[in-house]
Each structure stands twice: as C-alpha cells, then as structure tokens.
Design a protein around this motif. Structure first.
Motif, PDB file in Angstrom:
ATOM      1  N   GLY A   1      56.866  82.279  88.471  1.00 49.21           N
ATOM      2  CA  GLY A   1      57.619  82.837  87.346  1.00 49.21           C
ATOM      3  C   GLY A   1      57.719  81.843  86.194  1.00 49.21           C
ATOM      4  N   GLU A   2      57.845  80.559  86.530  1.00 54.07           N
ATOM      5  CA  GLU A   2      57.903  79.519  85.504  1.00 54.07           C
ATOM      6  C   GLU A   2      56.597  79.469  84.714  1.00 54.07           C
ATOM      7  OE1 GLU A   2      58.318  74.631  85.122  1.00 54.07           O
ATOM      8  OE2 GLU A   2      58.210  75.586  87.103  1.00 54.07           O
ATOM      9  N   ALA A   3      55.470  79.498  85.427  1.00 55.33           N
ATOM     10  CA  ALA A   3      54.158  79.438  84.769  1.00 55.33           C
ATOM     11  C   ALA A   3      53.942  80.650  83.866  1.00 55.33           C
ATOM     12  CB  ALA A   3      53.052  79.361  85.817  1.00 55.33           C
ATOM     13  N   LEU A   4      54.361  81.812  84.345  1.00 53.50           N
ATOM     14  CA  LEU A   4      54.199  83.040  83.557  1.00 53.50           C
ATOM     15  C   LEU A   4      55.036  82.980  82.278  1.00 53.50           C
ATOM     16  CD1 LEU A   4      52.911  85.855  83.452  1.00 53.50           C
ATOM     17  CD2 LEU A   4      54.905  86.734  84.671  1.00 53.50           C
ATOM     18  N   ALA A   5      56.278  82.503  82.388  1.00 55.21           N
ATOM     19  CA  ALA A   5      57.147  82.404  81.220  1.00 55.21           C
ATOM     20  C   ALA A   5      56.622  81.369  80.227  1.00 55.21           C
ATOM     21  CB  ALA A   5      58.566  82.042  81.659  1.00 55.21           C
ATOM     22  N   LEU A   6      56.100  80.257  80.742  1.00 53.29           N
ATOM     23  CA  LEU A   6      55.511  79.231  79.867  1.00 53.29           C
ATOM     24  C   LEU A   6      54.304  79.783  79.116  1.00 53.29           C
ATOM     25  CD1 LEU A   6      55.702  76.105  82.209  1.00 53.29           C
ATOM     26  CD2 LEU A   6      56.814  76.320  79.973  1.00 53.29           C
ATOM     27  N   THR A   7      53.500  80.583  79.818  1.00 51.72           N
ATOM     28  CA  THR A   7      52.324  81.184  79.186  1.00 51.72           C
ATOM     29  C   THR A   7      52.732  82.163  78.091  1.00 51.72           C
ATOM     30  OG1 THR A   7      51.073  80.972  81.263  1.00 51.72           O
ATOM     31  CG2 THR A   7      50.202  82.484  79.611  1.00 51.72           C
ATOM     32  N   ASP A   8      53.754  82.968  78.377  1.00 47.63           N
ATOM     33  CA  ASP A   8      54.253  83.910  77.359  1.00 47.63           C
ATOM     34  C   ASP A   8      54.757  83.158  76.134  1.00 47.63           C
ATOM     35  OD1 ASP A   8      53.642  86.097  78.889  1.00 47.63           O
ATOM     36  OD2 ASP A   8      55.659  86.329  79.727  1.00 47.63           O
ATOM     37  N   ALA A   9      55.494  82.065  76.387  1.00 50.69           N
ATOM     38  CA  ALA A   9      56.017  81.258  75.280  1.00 50.69           C
ATOM     39  C   ALA A   9      54.875  80.657  74.466  1.00 50.69           C
ATOM     40  CB  ALA A   9      56.910  80.143  75.826  1.00 50.69           C
ATOM     41  N   ALA A  10      53.856  80.140  75.156  1.00 47.32           N
ATOM     42  CA  ALA A  10      52.708  79.527  74.475  1.00 47.32           C
ATOM     43  C   ALA A  10      52.025  80.529  73.560  1.00 47.32           C
ATOM     44  CB  ALA A  10      51.717  78.999  75.516  1.00 47.32           C
ATOM     45  N   ARG A  11      51.821  81.731  74.052  1.00 48.75           N
ATOM     46  CA  ARG A  11      51.122  82.757  73.255  1.00 48.75           C
ATOM     47  C   ARG A  11      51.956  83.183  72.046  1.00 48.75           C
ATOM     48  NH1 ARG A  11      49.155  85.916  78.728  1.00 48.75           N
ATOM     49  NH2 ARG A  11      47.243  84.684  79.050  1.00 48.75           N
ATOM     50  N   LEU A  12      53.260  83.223  72.214  1.00 43.83           N
ATOM     51  CA  LEU A  12      54.132  83.595  71.091  1.00 43.83           C
ATOM     52  C   LEU A  12      54.126  82.508  70.016  1.00 43.83           C
ATOM     53  CD1 LEU A  12      57.049  85.128  73.160  1.00 43.83           C
ATOM     54  CD2 LEU A  12      55.760  86.342  71.387  1.00 43.83           C
ATOM     55  N   PHE A  13      54.213  81.248  70.429  1.00 45.22           N
ATOM     56  CA  PHE A  13      54.171  80.147  69.457  1.00 45.22           C
ATOM     57  C   PHE A  13      52.817  80.120  68.742  1.00 45.22           C
ATOM     58  CE2 PHE A  13      57.555  78.000  72.142  1.00 45.22           C
ATOM     59  CZ  PHE A  13      58.550  78.121  71.178  1.00 45.22           C
ATOM     60  N   LEU A  14      51.754  80.388  69.512  1.00 46.07           N
ATOM     61  CA  LEU A  14      50.420  80.398  68.913  1.00 46.07           C
ATOM     62  C   LEU A  14      50.293  81.525  67.894  1.00 46.07           C
ATOM     63  CD1 LEU A  14      47.641  79.045  69.022  1.00 46.07           C
ATOM     64  CD2 LEU A  14      47.004  80.648  70.823  1.00 46.07           C
ATOM     65  N   GLN A  15      50.840  82.678  68.229  1.00 38.99           N
ATOM     66  CA  GLN A  15      50.817  83.821  67.305  1.00 38.99           C
ATOM     67  C   GLN A  15      51.623  83.497  66.041  1.00 38.99           C
ATOM     68  OE1 GLN A  15      51.858  87.464  69.318  1.00 38.99           O
ATOM     69  NE2 GLN A  15      51.728  88.692  67.445  1.00 38.99           N
ATOM     70  N   ALA A  16      52.744  82.786  66.228  1.00 37.07           N
ATOM     71  CA  ALA A  16      53.570  82.388  65.081  1.00 37.07           C
ATOM     72  C   ALA A  16      52.810  81.432  64.177  1.00 37.07           C
ATOM     73  CB  ALA A  16      54.864  81.736  65.572  1.00 37.07           C
ATOM     74  N   GLU A  17      52.051  80.512  64.769  1.00 36.15           N
ATOM     75  CA  GLU A  17      51.261  79.559  63.982  1.00 36.15           C
ATOM     76  C   GLU A  17      50.164  80.277  63.197  1.00 36.15           C
ATOM     77  OE1 GLU A  17      50.110  76.188  62.183  1.00 36.15           O
ATOM     78  OE2 GLU A  17      51.835  76.349  63.537  1.00 36.15           O
ATOM     79  N   LYS A  18      49.506  81.225  63.840  1.00 37.51           N
ATOM     80  CA  LYS A  18      48.453  81.982  63.161  1.00 37.51           C
ATOM     81  C   LYS A  18      49.020  82.763  61.973  1.00 37.51           C
ATOM     82  CE  LYS A  18      45.283  82.520  67.100  1.00 37.51           C
ATOM     83  NZ  LYS A  18      44.688  83.475  68.058  1.00 37.51           N
ATOM     84  N   GLU A  19      50.207  83.311  62.157  1.00 38.44           N
ATOM     85  CA  GLU A  19      50.841  84.065  61.076  1.00 38.44           C
ATOM     86  C   GLU A  19      51.216  83.137  59.922  1.00 38.44           C
ATOM     87  OE1 GLU A  19      52.350  87.499  59.158  1.00 38.44           O
ATOM     88  OE2 GLU A  19      50.904  87.146  60.774  1.00 38.44           O
ATOM     89  N   THR A  20      51.701  81.946  60.262  1.00 37.52           N
ATOM     90  CA  THR A  20      52.046  80.958  59.229  1.00 37.52           C
ATOM     91  C   THR A  20      50.815  80.583  58.414  1.00 37.52           C
ATOM     92  OG1 THR A  20      53.851  80.046  60.563  1.00 37.52           O
ATOM     93  CG2 THR A  20      52.959  78.627  58.837  1.00 37.52           C
ATOM     94  N   GLN A  21      49.699  80.371  59.122  1.00 37.03           N
ATOM     95  CA  GLN A  21      48.461  80.000  58.433  1.00 37.03           C
ATOM     96  C   GLN A  21      47.917  81.162  57.616  1.00 37.03           C
ATOM     97  OE1 GLN A  21      45.543  78.115  60.935  1.00 37.03           O
ATOM     98  NE2 GLN A  21      46.981  76.593  61.717  1.00 37.03           N
ATOM     99  N   ARG A  22      48.062  82.382  58.139  1.00 36.17           N
ATOM    100  CA  ARG A  22      47.576  83.558  57.406  1.00 36.17           C
ATOM    101  C   ARG A  22      48.315  83.706  56.078  1.00 36.17           C
ATOM    102  NH1 ARG A  22      48.680  88.742  56.332  1.00 36.17           N
ATOM    103  NH2 ARG A  22      50.709  88.661  57.381  1.00 36.17           N
TER     104      ARG A  22
END
Length: 286
Positions: free
Chosen positions: A70-91
């Motif tokens: 469950g920890e790994a899954l939550a970390l992965t979800d968090a990583a993808r959300l932060f990455l999506q936020a970075e892409k939006e910032t750059q866009r």
C-alpha cells in the motif's frame, strides 16, 4: 486561494487524528482512508500538487501499518501527480524551480526502493522506465539515462527487456553527445574571447582565471579538465594561449592554419581578431 485554505483545514483535521492521546491509539487506517479520499477530490479539482501531498500522507500511514504494498502504491500515485503538476507548470510557462519534478523524482525513488525490498524487481523496473521516459521528454537525457540503466539492472533475469532498456540508455547518450558539442563550442569561444580582450590580472574574474588555468602548460593533466574538447583542438588552443601570452605572432599564424578546419566560422573570425590584436593592440582589456 479558497481551495488551498479548504485543503489545509481538512488536511490538518485528518492529521490531528494521528496525534497520540492519553489511553487512546490513533486510528491510522481511518486516517489513511480519509487522506486517500481527499486526494481523489483534489485530483478531480485539478489541485494536483495538493493531491500529491495527500497521497504522501497515505504512504506514511501505510508504512506505519507495515503495509509495504500500500505504501508503494501511494508513493507511485503521489509521484505521478507531482509529475503531472510539473508538466502543467511547464506547459503554462510559469516560473519555478522544478520543485514538483523534484518531489516526483523522490516519490518514484522511494517507491522503487520499496518494491525492491518486496522482491518485486519487475515493478521497480517499470517505475524506473516511467521516470526515465518523463525525464527524457523534459529534455533531461542525463538524468533519464540513470533510471534507464537502473531498469536494465533490475531486468537482468529478463534479457529482452534488459536489452530494450539498454537501448534507451544508448539513445540518451547519443542525445547527450549533442549537448557536449554545444559545451565544446562555448569553451573554444570563451578562450578566444579572453585572448582577444586580454583583461589585466586585477580585472580577471575568478571563473575566467580558472578557464585560463586549464590551458597552462604546467598544469597537471590539463586535458582531463576539459574532456569535452578533442585532444587535438585542446592542444592547439593551449598553444594559442601561450603564443598570445608571449605575443608570438608567427606561431599564431601557424596555429591559425591548423585550427581553421577544426573551428566554426564564428570561432575562426574570433581567432582572426586575436591575431589583429597581437599585431596592433587596441587596449580592449584596459
């Protein structure tokens, strides 16, 4: 701003439930569920980084509950959300320090570590590739190369997948060579400009002094300090520096002939100006 304030209030409310109280154990499982629900709502509202923080909180709860999966899954979800936020910032071309990308990288790295501890190399490798692909897309081949290489190591028992990851490593290295060419061109131009301007020692900036020190004949293994230049170009440029210091016009003319096919038109023009400066000093560096 209202959404941010609401997020902070709800986040703190759930966090307060985790505080230890006299004769009462915190309900970590309930807190984890509530953080997860808050993350989903924030994601729907496109508050991506806040949703990422909530998933990080879920990961900490799952770690407390000794639920590594469950920890790994939550970390992965968090990583993808932060990455999506970075892409939006750059866009949107918003100014920033790539803090969302750094958060994403950290979350991916922790998730990879957890999967390795769970003896799930396939999952760890897939996250390495996911992060590598994102970094390459963001024009960061050097950083992507590290994760592609890590994926290949984790895929040692799956030869075909390992070869595909190594192919991605090779692709990044090819791209990086182009960056090395740019750095090399800048290095040559910097040295030639310093020879043209000849600033006096008292006006020489520390970074410019360090550049010239690399071309000192007495410097130990100088070429290793400028390994982005071909050795032939480095040695000729080193000779140019010495000839300029000695005001040796005849040597400079010989060096100009040898360097001419190795330099760009702009660099050759700079070298021509250097020769003119030796013939008739204009006092540019004064």
């Amino acid at each position: 701003m209202a959404a941010e304030a609401d997020f902070l209030l709800r986040y703190r409310a759930v966090s307060n439930k985790l505080k230890k109280r006299f004769l009462r154990k915190p309900n970590v499982a309930e807190a984890s569920e509530q953080f997860g629900q808050l993350a989903k709502e924030l994601k729907q509202e496109e508050c991506l980084q806040y949703a990422g923080f909530c998933n990080l909180a879920v990961a900490r709860c799952e770690q407390t509950l000794f639920n590594a999966a469950g920890e790994a899954l939550a970390l992965t979800d968090a990583a993808r959300l932060f990455l999506q936020a970075e892409k939006e910032t750059q866009r949107l071309q918003c100014p920033g320090f790539e803090e969302h990308l750094q958060a994403a990288t950290n979350c991916y790295s922790f998730a990879i570590k957890v999967y390795i501890e769970l003896n799930q190399p396939v999952m760890a490798a897939s996250l390495c590739l996911e992060l590598g692909n994102a970094l390459k897309e963001m024009n960061k081949p050097g950083e992507a190369c590290v994760y592609y290489h890590r994926a290949a190591e984790l895929q040692s028992q799956v030869p075909i997948e390992c070869l595909l990851s190594l192919g991605k490593v090779a692709s990044c290295k090819i791209i990086m060579c182009a960056f090395v060419d740019v750095i090399a061109r800048c290095e040559v131009c910097r040295v030639l400009l310093l020879m043209l301007l000849q600033p006096p020692p008292q006006k020489l900036l520390p970074e410019h002094a360090q550049t010239l020190e690399k071309y000192d004949w007495e410097s130990f293994d100088s070429h290793s300090q400028v390994n982005n230049l071909p050795e032939s170009v480095f040695l000729l440029l080193q000779s140019v520096v010495m000839a300029c210091q000695e005001k040796d016009l005849e040597s400079l003319k010989v060096l100009q002939v040898e360097l001419w096919p190795l330099l760009t038109p702009e660099q050759n023009h700079l070298l021509h100006l250097v020769l003119q400066e030796v013939v008739s000093p204009s006092g540019r560096g004064v």
